[in-house]
Design an enzyme around this catalytic site. Structure first.
Site, PDB file in Angstrom:
ATOM      1  N   GLY A  66      -6.412   0.493 -15.869  1.00  0.00           N
ATOM      2  CA  GLY A  66      -5.448   0.311 -16.953  1.00  0.00           C
ATOM      3  C   GLY A  66      -5.755   1.261 -18.086  1.00  0.00           C
ATOM      4  N   CYS A  93     -11.883   0.799 -11.929  1.00  0.00           N
ATOM      5  CA  CYS A  93     -11.849   1.393 -13.262  1.00  0.00           C
ATOM      6  C   CYS A  93     -11.863   0.306 -14.357  1.00  0.00           C
ATOM      7  CB  CYS A  93     -10.643   2.324 -13.363  1.00  0.00           C
ATOM      8  SG  CYS A  93     -10.737   3.435 -14.761  1.00  0.00           S
ATOM      9  N   TYR A  94     -10.764   0.088 -15.053  1.00  0.00           N
ATOM     10  CA  TYR A  94     -10.715  -0.972 -16.072  1.00  0.00           C
ATOM     11  C   TYR A  94     -11.127  -2.307 -15.451  1.00  0.00           C
ATOM     12  CZ  TYR A  94      -8.836  -3.800 -19.937  1.00  0.00           C
ATOM     13  OH  TYR A  94      -8.688  -4.672 -20.991  1.00  0.00           O
ATOM     14  N   HIS A 181     -11.177   6.019  -8.565  1.00  0.00           N
ATOM     15  CA  HIS A 181      -9.932   5.481  -7.992  1.00  0.00           C
ATOM     16  C   HIS A 181      -9.867   5.712  -6.475  1.00  0.00           C
ATOM     17  CE1 HIS A 181      -7.814   4.364 -11.693  1.00  0.00           C
ATOM     18  NE2 HIS A 181      -8.539   5.330 -12.237  1.00  0.00           N
ATOM     19  N   GLU A 183      -7.797   4.635  -4.453  1.00  0.00           N
ATOM     20  CA  GLU A 183      -6.412   4.665  -3.973  1.00  0.00           C
ATOM     21  C   GLU A 183      -5.795   6.052  -4.048  1.00  0.00           C
ATOM     22  OE1 GLU A 183      -7.536   3.456  -6.745  1.00  0.00           O
ATOM     23  OE2 GLU A 183      -6.143   3.585  -8.430  1.00  0.00           O
ATOM     24  N   SER A 235      26.079   3.859   0.704  1.00  0.00           N
ATOM     25  CA  SER A 235      26.217   5.016  -0.184  1.00  0.00           C
ATOM     26  C   SER A 235      25.930   6.314   0.554  1.00  0.00           C
ATOM     27  CB  SER A 235      25.239   4.883  -1.347  1.00  0.00           C
ATOM     28  OG  SER A 235      23.920   5.031  -0.864  1.00  0.00           O
ATOM     29  N   GLY A 236      25.370   6.208   1.749  1.00  0.00           N
ATOM     30  CA  GLY A 236      24.914   7.412   2.443  1.00  0.00           C
ATOM     31  C   GLY A 236      23.436   7.629   2.184  1.00  0.00           C
ATOM     32  N   GLY A 237      22.870   6.915   1.215  1.00  0.00           N
ATOM     33  CA  GLY A 237      21.445   7.046   0.893  1.00  0.00           C
ATOM     34  C   GLY A 237      20.582   6.251   1.869  1.00  0.00           C
ATOM     35  N   VAL A 238      19.271   6.425   1.712  1.00  0.00           N
ATOM     36  CA  VAL A 238      18.326   5.822   2.655  1.00  0.00           C
ATOM     37  C   VAL A 238      18.364   4.284   2.592  1.00  0.00           C
ATOM     38  CG1 VAL A 238      15.889   5.665   3.310  1.00  0.00           C
ATOM     39  CG2 VAL A 238      16.789   7.784   2.357  1.00  0.00           C
ATOM     40  N   ASP A 239      18.264   3.733   1.381  1.00  0.00           N
ATOM     41  CA  ASP A 239      18.101   2.282   1.286  1.00  0.00           C
ATOM     42  C   ASP A 239      19.284   1.526   1.879  1.00  0.00           C
ATOM     43  OD1 ASP A 239      15.785   2.971   0.033  1.00  0.00           O
ATOM     44  OD2 ASP A 239      16.497   2.570  -1.990  1.00  0.00           O
ATOM     45  N   SER A 240      20.500   1.919   1.489  1.00  0.00           N
ATOM     46  CA  SER A 240      21.641   1.162   2.005  1.00  0.00           C
ATOM     47  C   SER A 240      21.816   1.394   3.507  1.00  0.00           C
ATOM     48  CB  SER A 240      22.923   1.474   1.231  1.00  0.00           C
ATOM     49  OG  SER A 240      23.332   2.800   1.425  1.00  0.00           O
ATOM     50  N   SER A 241      21.446   2.576   3.992  1.00  0.00           N
ATOM     51  CA  SER A 241      21.544   2.822   5.439  1.00  0.00           C
ATOM     52  C   SER A 241      20.562   1.947   6.206  1.00  0.00           C
ATOM     53  CB  SER A 241      21.256   4.289   5.767  1.00  0.00           C
ATOM     54  OG  SER A 241      22.120   5.123   5.051  1.00  0.00           O
ATOM     55  N   LYS A 381       9.189   2.277  -0.566  1.00  0.00           N
ATOM     56  CA  LYS A 381      10.077   3.308   0.006  1.00  0.00           C
ATOM     57  C   LYS A 381       9.531   3.854   1.328  1.00  0.00           C
ATOM     58  CE  LYS A 381      13.774   5.852  -0.941  1.00  0.00           C
ATOM     59  NZ  LYS A 381      15.024   5.362  -1.549  1.00  0.00           N
TER      60      LYS A 381
END
Ligand code: XMP
Length: 525
Positions: A66, A93-94, A181, A183, A235-241, A381
């Site tokens: 943080g 870290c924090y 870190h 990650e 929409s043609g985008g990834v998520d809605s597809s 994503k």
């Protein structure tokens, strides 16, 4: 889950980690790393209620880093339930500083602030480093404060040249702290460190895998929706597809998609969406050709905010009309993903650092009384993309650069017309095609063309002509909050420029945008 098939399914969220967010820019990255280890996890705010944490039943807790100092007034503190649950804890870290402060160590501001690479030497053997074979690790540091004197219950297990306590381990309990870190990709063996903590120390099983995720989500959707009907805006985008593919797998023809062709999509995208979704995947898709409606509403409008508003508003009205005409719909599906959920939760508590506007169909009138289904809301994503490929969507589509909701509307400066949209879509297509051909597409995070409605002189044969300007924009970025302009080879830009000017009569000049974000944004608006 009431459904008997569903109850027979394995519970892939049974084995899980909780991440408490102390405001680190890397908190979501920690979560993604844990999930890449096939283990489910969620992010809660550092001050989440004790009952909520207990009810989640984590097998281990990770405290993120943080930006604060433990000494600041109102600095985030260690959540009491963390110690009460008697499960393994890893403070990053924090998080490590908090654990030390809690157990009686001393944390202080340091002259030697460390940002960037550092070398960590492992001081002592520790189960946390069981999978690490080296003695010296290149790690990523980002801290001002550090532990000056270790709490008596801890022993040091790593040091750097500027601190004897780069990592520590509780002498009796499975509690660990790392100042660096694990990650972040720049940390060598970070994955191994997290894997040891998650799989061995916490004992989490590897259940969170793409196939399991699909099976579970399909069963959950079936149980939730029953024999009712679901409406989805494509929409043609990834998520809605991906939502479409997943819902189709779960409920087949009970899914109805509405795809609005705004005239502001990518080159020939309308036809491609229909080919993929309707023809190939056999999904119910209603295509609404609304190009004329958009262009006439946008006529004479130069103001960027008004343009966005008009585009969003027409979409909702068309969608509403479709929903009313269909008449027998009970559910509205949306492509909300986990980062949206985290950000809107954070914004409601005032903790969000950045809030992005999303292109969805919020704003529909209440009398439609549609129930909301958001099948991707527990996925990142990268997980959505993996699901998409497994569900049969083309990888080129699933791994495409992001495209803004208002489409070419924000890439045509000033008034939007059908002519400008056509010129821009074609120029953009040439740029993208060449990026792919030169193997540069995946090396840029986002690339596109912008239409500038100014005329500039050019010479064709003996004639002078005054035609438009196309700007090329390409950026490299991790999070889209900051971005560097992509240093594409001159020869490549030359190829693209020649093609655009030769193939599109209405363009006489191509320029390349060399502005980074900040101060410039990625889109031109
Ligand atoms: P800027 O221009 O703010 O863009 O640097 C950051 C990222 O956000 C995308 N963007 C949008 N995405 N609806 C979206 O879905 C929008 O209205 C919108 N505006 C910008 C932009 O393409 C970039 O990836």
């Amino acid at each position: 889950m009431a459904n008997s098939t569903a109850s027979k399914m394995m519970d892939i969220k049974h084995s899980k980690i909780l991440i408490l967010d102390y405001g680190s820019q890397y908190t979501q990255l920690i979560a993604r790393r844990v999930r890449e280890l096939d283990v489910y996890c969620e992010i809660y705010a550092w001050d989440a209620r004790t009952e909520a944490i207990a009810a989640y039943e984590p097998q281990g807790i990770i405290l993120s880093g943080g930006p604060e100092s433990v000494h600041m007034e109102n600095a985030p503190t260690l959540n009491e339930s963390v110690m009460q649950l008697n499960i393994p804890v890893l403070g990053i870290c924090y998080g490590m500083q908090l654990l030390n402060q809690y157990f009686g160590g001393v944390v202080e501001g340091s002259e030697d602030k460390e940002f960037g690479y550092a070398q960590v030497n492992l001081t002592d053997t520790s189960s946390l480093f069981a999978q690490v074979e080296k003695q010296a690790l290149d790690v990523w540091m980002s801290h001002g404060d550090k532990v000056k004197s270790l709490a008596p219950v801890f022993r040091a297990i790593a040091h750097t040249s500027s601190t004897p306590y780069a990592a520590c381990e509780h002498v009796e309990l499975p509690i660990f702290g790392v100042q660096f870190h694990p990650e972040v990709e720049h940390t060598a063996d970070g994955r191994e460190i997290l894997a040891e903590f998650v799989h061995q120390i916490c004992g989490c099983e590897k259940l969170w895998k793409t196939d399991n995720i699909i099976d579970t989500h399909v069963e959950n959707i079936k149980a939730l929706v029953g024999d009712e009907k679901v409406l989805l805006g494509l929409s043609g985008g990834v998520d809605s597809s991906v939502v479409a593919a997943l819902l189709h797998k779960a409920i087949g023809d009970q899914l109805v998609c509405v795809f609005v062709d705004t005239g502001l999509l990518r080159y020939q995208e309308g036809d491609q969406v229909m080919q993929t979704m309707a023809d190939k995947m056999d999904i119910n898709v209603i295509r609404v050709n609304a190009q004329e409606r958009y262009f006439s509403a946008l006529k004479g409008e130069n103001d960027p905010e008004r343009k966005r508003k008009i585009i969003g508003e027409i979409f909702i009205r068309i969608f509403e009309q479709q929903a009313r005409e269909l008449n027998d719909i009970q559910w509205l599906a949306q492509g909300t993903i986990y980062p949206d959920v985290i950000e809107s939760a954070a914004s409601s508590t005032g903790k969000a650092h950045v809030i992005k506007s999303h292109h969805n169909v919020g704003g529909l009138p209440d009398d439609l009384a549609l129930k909301l289904i958001e099948p991707l809301k527990d996925l990142f994503k990268d997980e959505v993309r993996q699901l998409g490929v497994s569900l049969g969507l083309a990888p080129e589509m699933v791994y495409r650069h992001p495209f803004p909701g208002p489409g070419l509307g924000v890439r045509i400066l000033g008034e939007v017309t059908a002519e400008y949209a056509d010129i821009l879509a074609r120029a953009d297509h040439i740029f993208i095609e060449e990026l792919r051909r030169h193997d540069l597409y995946d090396k840029t995070s986002q690339a596109f063309a912008v239409f500038l409605p100014v005329k500039s002189v050019g010479v064709v044969g003996d004639a002078r002509r005054y035609e438009y300007v196309i700007a090329l924009r390409a950026v490299e970025t991790i999070d889209f909050m900051t971005a560097r302009w992509a240093h594409l080879p001159y020869e490549f830009i030359d190829v693209v420029s020649r093609r655009i000017i030769n193939e599109i009569d209405k363009v006489s000049r191509v320029v390349y945008d060399v502005s980074s974000k900040p101060p410039a944004t990625i889109e031109w608006e």
